[in-house]
Scaffold this motif. Structure first.
Motif, PDB file in Angstrom:
ATOM      1  N   UNK A   1      -7.472  -6.857  73.764  1.00 20.19           N
ATOM      2  CA  UNK A   1      -6.731  -7.043  72.523  1.00 20.19           C
ATOM      3  C   UNK A   1      -6.081  -8.407  72.473  1.00 20.19           C
ATOM      4  N   UNK A   2      -5.271  -8.664  71.448  1.00 26.92           N
ATOM      5  CA  UNK A   2      -4.639  -9.986  71.266  1.00 26.92           C
ATOM      6  C   UNK A   2      -3.756 -10.428  72.430  1.00 26.92           C
TER       7      UNK A   2
ATOM      8  N   UNK B   1     -14.328  -4.782  71.148  1.00 26.10           N
ATOM      9  CA  UNK B   1     -12.929  -4.397  70.908  1.00 26.10           C
ATOM     10  C   UNK B   1     -12.141  -5.495  70.205  1.00 26.10           C
ATOM     11  N   UNK B   2     -12.651  -6.726  70.259  1.00 26.89           N
ATOM     12  CA  UNK B   2     -11.969  -7.851  69.614  1.00 26.89           C
ATOM     13  C   UNK B   2     -12.477  -8.114  68.200  1.00 26.89           C
ATOM     14  N   UNK B   3     -13.415  -7.303  67.720  1.00 29.61           N
ATOM     15  CA  UNK B   3     -14.036  -7.541  66.411  1.00 29.61           C
ATOM     16  C   UNK B   3     -13.011  -7.609  65.284  1.00 29.61           C
TER      17      UNK B   3
ATOM     18  N   UNK C   1     -12.076 -10.799  62.945  1.00 22.55           N
ATOM     19  CA  UNK C   1     -12.259 -10.700  61.493  1.00 22.55           C
ATOM     20  C   UNK C   1     -10.973 -11.076  60.759  1.00 22.55           C
ATOM     21  N   UNK C   2      -9.830 -10.596  61.262  1.00 20.95           N
ATOM     22  CA  UNK C   2      -8.534 -10.941  60.654  1.00 20.95           C
ATOM     23  C   UNK C   2      -8.283 -12.440  60.750  1.00 20.95           C
TER      24      UNK C   2
END
Length: 327
Positions: A208-209, A230-232, A236-237
Motif C-alpha cells: 500500500x501507500x 494491490x497498488x492498482x 489510478x488515483x
C-alpha cells in the motif's frame, strides 16, 4: 562538530527513552497501532529494529509535539476531564496486547467516555484504514473495561507545517470489527513467535501507500514481482490527480493572463478580498554567446567547465500488454 550527526544521535536516544517510558518494550506485546499495518513490517521491525534515519526521528518528535500542543490547548480552554496515554490491557490467552490512547475525556454524569486519537503530518481526505483499525481497537477495549459508559471515538489530524486541522468524528465501538482485529492481532503474534524460533514461514504482506516508509521493502516478496496489483487503485488515483493538476494548471495560466491584462489596462484594483497589481522584477541572465566568444578568444570553450550530474524522477508510462504464450 557535525551538527547533523549530533542531532541524529540525540534524537535516536530521545526516541528510545520516550518509547521505554511510555510504551515499555514493544517486543513483548502488540499495540493497537500495529494491528492496522502490514504484518510483515510489524514482525520484522521487532526482530530487526535497526536505526531510524533523521527524517523518521523528526516525524516522531513532531508527533509528540502535536499531542503536547493539543493538551495545552484543551487545558487553556478550561478542560480538566481528560487523561493522556491511557493504557488498557486487551490480552487474550493467545496474545499479549496493550492499547495506549492519546486522550480520554470522561463525562461522569452522562456516563460517556470519548477517545481522541491525534495524528500529525499531511492531512488525508479520509482517515487511513490503519487509523480506523487503531481507533476501533481502542474503543472496543475501553467499552469492555467500562461497560457502564457509552464510548465514542474521533481522530484529530494536525498539519503543523501548513497550520491546518481536520476532525474525523462519529465513531462508536463495533463488536464485530473489534473481535476481527483481535483475531488478526493473534495471527500476527503467532507468526512473530514462530519467526523468533527460527521457523521458516511466509509472512503476510499488505502492499500500500505506506510501503515507501518501510525499511524492509527491498526484501519484500511482493515487491520482488514485476506486477503489484494491490497498488492498482493507488496508481489510478495518482494518475487522476496528475490529469487534474495539468487541467487546472492550464486554467490558472489562462485566468492569470486575463487578470494581468486587466491590471495593465486599468491599474491596481481590489476584488474578492484581494489586491491585484502588476509587479516587475529584474533578474540577471547569462549571455552564453558572449561567454562562448570570450572563452574561444582565450583558447578554451565552455564544455571544459561543464561536468555531468545525475538526478532522479518518477517516470510513469503505460505498460505494454503481455502477449499470451502460444500453445
Amino acid at each position: 562538530m557535525d551538527i547533523r550527526n549530533t542531532l541524529h544521535n540525540s534524537l535516536q536516544l530521545l526516541s528510545k527513552q520516550h518509547t521505554k517510558e511510555t510504551l515499555g518494550d514493544r517486543r513483548d506485546y502488540l499495540g493497537a497501532s500495529d494491528v492496522g499495518h502490514c504484518p510483515r513490517k510489524v514482525i520484522l521491525d521487532r526482530i530487526y529494529p535497526g536505526e531510524h534515519d533523521l527524517a523518521t526521528l523528526l516525524r516522531f518528535q513532531r508527533g509528540h509535539m502535536t499531542e503536547d500542543i493539543v493538551a495545552a490547548a484543551f487545558t487553556a480552554a478550561g478542560f480538566s476531564n481528560f487523561e493522556r496515554q491511557v493504557e488498557v490491557d486487551i490480552s487474550t490467552d493467545k496474545l499479549p496486547a496493550l492499547v495506549h490512547i492519546d486522550f480520554v475525556f470522561t463525562a461522569r454524569q452522562k456516563k460517556i467516555k470519548s477517545i481522541l486519537e491525534v495524528k500529525s503530518g499531511k492531512i488525508p481526505d479520509q482517515p487511513y484504514s490503519s487509523w480506523e483499525s487503531q481507533l476501533y481497537l481502542q474503543m472496543g477495549a475501553l467499552a469492555k473495561k467500562y461497560p457502564d459508559y457509552m464510548v465514542k471515538g474521533a481522530v484529530l489530524s494536525l498539519d503543523l507545517g501548513d497550520g491546518d486541522a481536520a476532525f474525523f468524528n462519529g465513531y462508536t465501538p463495533q463488536d464485530t470489527l473489534y473481535n476481527g482485529l483481535l483475531q488478526r492481532a493473534e495471527s500476527i503474534w503467532n507468526d512473530y513467535q514462530q519467526s523468533l524460533k527460527g521457523q521458516k514461514i511466509e509472512l503476510k504482506t499488505e502492499p500500500g501507500p505506506l510501503c515507501g516508509f518501510c525499511n524492509h521493502i527491498s526484501t519484500c516478496p511482493r515487491f520482488a514481482a514485476d506486477d503489484i496489483p494491490e497498488m492498482d487503485d493507488f496508481i489510478a488515483d495518482f494518475q487522476e490527480l496528475r490529469e487534474k493538476e495539468k487541467k487546472y494548471k492550464e486554467k490558472v495560466a489562462i485566468q492569470k493572463k486575463i487578470l494581468l491584462t486587466m491590471v495593465r489596462a486599468r491599474g491596481n484594483f481590489r476584488a474578492g478580498g484581494y489586491l491585484l497589481k502588476k509587479t516587475t522584477r529584474t533578474r540577471q541572465n547569462l549571455d552564453m554567446t558572449s561567454l562562448d566568444n570570450f572563452l574561444a578568444d582565450n583558447g578554451t570553450s565552455i564544455s571544459e567547465f561543464q561536468e555531468p550530474s545525475t538526478f532522479s524522477f518518477l517516470d510513469i508510462k503505460k505498460a505494454p500488454k503481455e502477449i499470451a504464450p502460444v500453445n
